[in-house]
Write a protein that holds these residues in place. Structure first.
Motif, PDB file in Angstrom:
ATOM      1  N   ARG A  18       0.849  -1.279   0.084  1.00  0.00           N
ATOM      2  CA  ARG A  18      -0.123  -0.031  -0.037  1.00  0.00           C
ATOM      3  C   ARG A  18       0.724   1.303   0.135  1.00  0.00           C
ATOM      4  N   ALA A  19       1.912   1.145   0.785  1.00  0.00           N
ATOM      5  CA  ALA A  19       2.797   2.324   0.912  1.00  0.00           C
ATOM      6  C   ALA A  19       3.557   2.553  -0.440  1.00  0.00           C
ATOM      7  N   ILE A  20       4.073   1.770  -1.191  1.00  0.00           N
ATOM      8  CA  ILE A  20       4.626   1.915  -2.271  1.00  0.00           C
ATOM      9  C   ILE A  20       3.641   2.324  -3.512  1.00  0.00           C
ATOM     10  N   GLU A  21       2.530   1.576  -3.444  1.00  0.00           N
ATOM     11  CA  GLU A  21       1.413   2.103  -4.722  1.00  0.00           C
ATOM     12  C   GLU A  21       1.036   3.471  -4.134  1.00  0.00           C
ATOM     13  N   TRP A  22       0.528   3.772  -3.011  1.00  0.00           N
ATOM     14  CA  TRP A  22       0.148   5.248  -2.795  1.00  0.00           C
ATOM     15  C   TRP A  22       0.922   6.086  -3.212  1.00  0.00           C
ATOM     16  N   SER A  23       2.251   6.143  -2.985  1.00  0.00           N
ATOM     17  CA  SER A  23       3.263   6.947  -3.161  1.00  0.00           C
ATOM     18  C   SER A  23       3.622   7.254  -4.719  1.00  0.00           C
ATOM     19  N   ILE A  24       3.706   5.958  -5.416  1.00  0.00           N
ATOM     20  CA  ILE A  24       3.986   6.299  -6.822  1.00  0.00           C
ATOM     21  C   ILE A  24       2.641   6.794  -7.627  1.00  0.00           C
ATOM     22  N   ASN A  25       1.634   6.515  -7.141  1.00  0.00           N
ATOM     23  CA  ASN A  25       0.207   7.005  -7.757  1.00  0.00           C
ATOM     24  C   ASN A  25       0.316   8.425  -7.368  1.00  0.00           C
ATOM     25  N   GLU A  26       0.460   8.927  -6.073  1.00  0.00           N
ATOM     26  CA  GLU A  26       0.490  10.286  -6.113  1.00  0.00           C
ATOM     27  C   GLU A  26       1.530  11.013  -7.075  1.00  0.00           C
ATOM     28  N   ILE A  27       2.697  10.784  -6.824  1.00  0.00           N
ATOM     29  CA  ILE A  27       3.734  11.415  -7.316  1.00  0.00           C
ATOM     30  C   ILE A  27       3.618  11.622  -9.053  1.00  0.00           C
ATOM     31  N   THR A  28       3.085  10.391  -9.545  1.00  0.00           N
ATOM     32  CA  THR A  28       2.831  10.387 -11.119  1.00  0.00           C
ATOM     33  C   THR A  28       1.678  11.140 -11.218  1.00  0.00           C
ATOM     34  N   ASP A  29       0.595  10.956 -10.546  1.00  0.00           N
ATOM     35  CA  ASP A  29      -0.411  11.845 -10.746  1.00  0.00           C
ATOM     36  C   ASP A  29      -0.209  13.502 -10.653  1.00  0.00           C
ATOM     37  N   ASN A  30       0.776  13.725  -9.784  1.00  0.00           N
ATOM     38  CA  ASN A  30       1.267  15.218  -9.661  1.00  0.00           C
ATOM     39  C   ASN A  30       1.829  15.701 -11.118  1.00  0.00           C
ATOM     40  N   VAL A  31       2.409  14.831 -11.899  1.00  0.00           N
ATOM     41  CA  VAL A  31       2.891  15.239 -13.027  1.00  0.00           C
ATOM     42  C   VAL A  31       1.876  15.576 -14.058  1.00  0.00           C
TER      43      VAL A  31
END
Length: 411
Positions: free
Chosen positions: A146-159
């Motif tokens: 969950r930690a890895i998925e949430w983080s990657i989702n959030e940072i890529t979504d920011n782009v």
């Protein structure tokens, strides 16, 4: 000096440090925008070491040059291991895509760089990362996932939502099994975090100040677009897991470990944003502590929730046909066993129901690699409690039973 630049030729020798990477980007900028060359050579033949995040940034910057019809001739390192790294990570493809095809790497050490320009491509990129990690890492906990998925989702979504990058974004992931760390990097060639933050916070005078504020809870340029928790939550996760966090954007660099945050103002800017997060797995991350917003704890849905059918008793359907690329070798079976084991660990009190529909035959080596070895890893009682089979062809069942029986003799 490991970097030499003459006319339209840039040569890198020795180990490319963080400062050298910035000088390389500056040399590329001078060659294209000051000297006005429409093509140049980027020579890594004498290079002996590179930094993964910075190489992703270099590849992204070239993509922005290609939009301006600038050609690069990439010369790969002479060292064979470094040469393979350039190809396997997709750096070679994104820097010189006319000569180098996309990576076909299927190992466990990293996920090759991927480009995304819209929501669908971002979704597919994140799923590719998670699918690979579940097939690679041993004993992955649900909170790790969950930690890895949430983080990657959030940072890529920011782009997608904030960067205004003409070439979209890029994401790559490395798995360091010795330190048990997942390192992911996301970069773009857009406006940069300081510039976007200041549209909503004009009182922030410098890039240095803006970047420091950007990782604090609730900081966003526009509350109607987002709540400003992506960078803050990711930074909190890296601190909770005793990992690390870095941002390079415009004229500011932020580096953080589990205890400190340092923001500096480099002489050479990064035109866009490069975010790198290192998350340690196996550290019993208290995800609810890391993802606490406005004093409210948050547990996100994850890859297990969205990609596997789960019944009322908590049993998860694991479709063997969908999860394997073949059934004839140990090599094909190894990632299936790893992924199945991680799914079992994430199920909690339920079972993994292995659905074998559509499969008429498997090799003995595949059956042993997946189910024989899994039987040994879990032990007889845990295997019988956690693994259930569904819709198994009689021949396939015989091969699985035989593999398990042979492994039982080792106990």
């Amino acid at each position: 000096m490991p970097l030499e630049s003459e006319l339209n030729r840039i040569v890198i020798r020795g180990a490319l440090s963080l400062d050298d990477s910035s000088r390389l980007l500056a040399a590329m900028h001078r060659t294209v925008n000051v000297k006005k060359f429409s093509d140049f050579t980027l020579g890594f033949s004498g290079c002996t070491r590179v930094l993964h995040p910075q190489m992703l940034g270099i590849a992204a910057v070239y993509q922005s040059y290609w939009k301006k019809s600038v050609d690069i001739d990439l010369i790969l390192p002479i060292q064979k291991n470094l040469q393979r790294l350039f190809i396997n990570t997709n750096w070679a493809h994104y820097i010189d895509f006319r000569r180098f095809e996309k990576s076909r790497f299927r190992g466990y050490t990293h996920v090759p760089a991927m480009r995304f320009s819209n929501g669908k491509e971002q979704y597919n990129s994140v799923n590719k990362v998670l699918d690979t990690l579940l097939s690679a890492i041993r004993h992955f906990s649900r909170d790790d996932l969950r930690a890895i998925e949430w983080s990657i989702n959030e940072i890529t979504d920011n782009v997608i939502n904030h960067s205004e990058s003409e070439v979209g974004g890029f994401v790559q992931v490395s798995n360091n099994t010795q330190s048990q760390q997942i390192e992911f990097s996301v970069c773009d060639c857009g406006l940069g975090i300081p510039s976007t933050i200041r549209t909503g916070h004009p009182e922030l005078a410098s890039d240095h100040e803006a970047l420091d504020v950007a990782i604090r809870e609730g900081t966003t340029r526009d509350i109607s677009v987002g709540q400003g928790n992506g960078l803050y939550g990711t930074w909190s996760i890296t601190r909770e897991s005793l990992g690390g966090f870095m941002i390079f954007s415009n004229y500011a660099t932020l580096v953080s470990d589990s205890e400190t945050v340092r923001v500096t103002g480099p002489d050479i800017p990064y035109s866009g944003t490069l975010v790198t997060a290192r998350i340690r797995y196996g550290e019993k991350i208290e995800l609810s502590d890391a993802l606490t917003f406005s004093d409210k704890k948050y547990i996100p849905l994850d890859y297990i929730d969205s990609h596997f059918d789960q019944d009322e008793e908590g049993n998860i359907k694991f479709s063997l046909l969908e999860e394997s690329e073949g059934f004839g070798s140990r090599q094909a079976g190894d990632p299936v066993r790893r992924k199945l084991r991680n799914v079992i660990d994430c199920v909690g009190g339920g079972r993994a129901v292995v659905d074998c529909s559509g499969i008429k035959v498997v090799s003995s080596s595949f059956a042993d690699e997946v189910f024989g070895k899994l039987f040994i890893e879990l032990g007889p009682i845990e295997f019988s409690n956690k693994v259930q089979f569904s819709k198994v062809d009689p021949l396939v069942r015989d091969l699985i039973d035989k593999a398990i029986m042979q492994r039982m003799k080792q106990l």
